[in-house]
Design a protein around this motif. Structure first.
Motif, PDB file in Angstrom:
ATOM      1  N   THR A  24      45.487  46.220  40.548  1.00  0.00           N
ATOM      2  CA  THR A  24      45.030  47.388  41.297  1.00  0.00           C
ATOM      3  C   THR A  24      46.076  47.789  42.342  1.00  0.00           C
ATOM      4  O   THR A  24      45.852  47.662  43.549  1.00  0.00           O
ATOM      5  N   PHE A  71      37.534  41.697  39.013  1.00  0.00           N
ATOM      6  CA  PHE A  71      38.970  41.882  39.179  1.00  0.00           C
ATOM      7  C   PHE A  71      39.682  40.580  38.824  1.00  0.00           C
ATOM      8  O   PHE A  71      39.581  39.580  39.543  1.00  0.00           O
ATOM      9  N   ASN A  78      44.537  42.966  44.605  1.00  0.00           N
ATOM     10  CA  ASN A  78      43.071  42.894  44.572  1.00  0.00           C
ATOM     11  C   ASN A  78      42.511  42.687  45.977  1.00  0.00           C
ATOM     12  O   ASN A  78      41.406  43.147  46.286  1.00  0.00           O
ATOM     13  N   ALA A  82      41.671  46.619  46.156  1.00  0.00           N
ATOM     14  CA  ALA A  82      40.342  46.629  45.537  1.00  0.00           C
ATOM     15  C   ALA A  82      39.246  46.163  46.489  1.00  0.00           C
ATOM     16  O   ALA A  82      38.191  46.806  46.606  1.00  0.00           O
ATOM     17  N   PHE A  95      35.912  37.949  41.602  1.00  0.00           N
ATOM     18  CA  PHE A  95      37.358  37.784  41.485  1.00  0.00           C
ATOM     19  C   PHE A  95      37.672  36.479  40.744  1.00  0.00           C
ATOM     20  O   PHE A  95      37.680  35.412  41.355  1.00  0.00           O
TER      21      PHE A  95
END
Length: 223
Positions: A24, A71, A78, A82, A95
């Motif tokens: 991301t 993610f 991240n 994110a 995660f």
């Protein structure tokens, strides 16, 4: 989506939508925020407690079908891109972290990524660090769900010995729990292999203490 649509989804057993993300970078922040905003408006955010309650009782206690943004890998973006978006929107994200990627010294992370099927983006190749730090993993654990994505991004077929189990399943879970102070509830393999495909690996996952397995199409309650 009208209330009748939510009710129909629940009646048909469509309780949970899992949407998979990986890298991301900051260039995708606007698109990511737009997508997550739309999901957050249509679906209810889901915690581990919500899943535990559903599997224990069969009762879906949220007013809408659920949504979990996942993610993968443990990219530093991240944490920087994110997670703040999820925080702003009140979403609980999951995660799955490749623990040996996080362990790598910064100057070895690109080589590790290239050797372990971890995709990188051009805009970040000059950055000092590509993977999360353990302090950042701990910060994610304060608000979100952090679980292992094995030790080195291993597919199920690469875990065939006791040493493999320790390296890819047992130690990653122990490390994440030590860092976050939270239970690492789920295992995730490279390629998203579901639970129930191999007796040896299934038993290893259970013995390691996992309660869920995340695959490409589902979250399975396995214990």
């Amino acid at each position: 989506m009208a209330f009748a649509d939510y009710r129909t989804a629940l009646e048909e057993g469509r309780y949970l939508r899992v949407v998979n993300y990986h890298n991301t970078p900051s260039s995708t922040a606007g698109q990511l925020r737009e997508e997550l905003t739309a999901y957050g408006e249509a679906f209810a955010s889901v915690t581990v407690a919500d899943l535990d309650h559903f599997y224990a009782t069969g009762e879906w206690r949220l007013d809408r079908p659920g949504f979990i943004p996942v993610f993968y890998e443990g990219y530093r973006n991240n944490h920087t891109v994110a997670a703040p978006i999820c925080d702003d929107l009140g979403l609980t994200a999951w995660f799955p972290i490749i623990t040996r990627f996080v362990d790598c010294p910064p100057d070895e992370q690109r080589a590790f990524a290239d050797a372990h099927d971890i995709d990188l983006v051009e805009e970040e190749l000059s950055y000092d660090r590509l993977a999360l730090t353990w302090d950042e993993v701990a910060e994610l654990g304060e608000r979100h769900v952090v679980v292992p994505h094995t030790g080195s991004h291993a597919p199920i077929g690469a875990i065939v010995t006791a040493a493999d189990v320790e390296r890819e399943l047992v130690e990653p879970r122990r490390r994440i729990q030590e860092v976050t102070g939270q239970e690492a509830v789920a295992n995730v393999y490279l390629y998203g292999t579901p639970f129930g495909t191999s007796d040896f690996q299934d038993r290893a996952v259970l013995d390691a203490g996992y309660r869920y397995q995340i695959s490409n199409t589902m979250i399975q309650r396995i214990a």
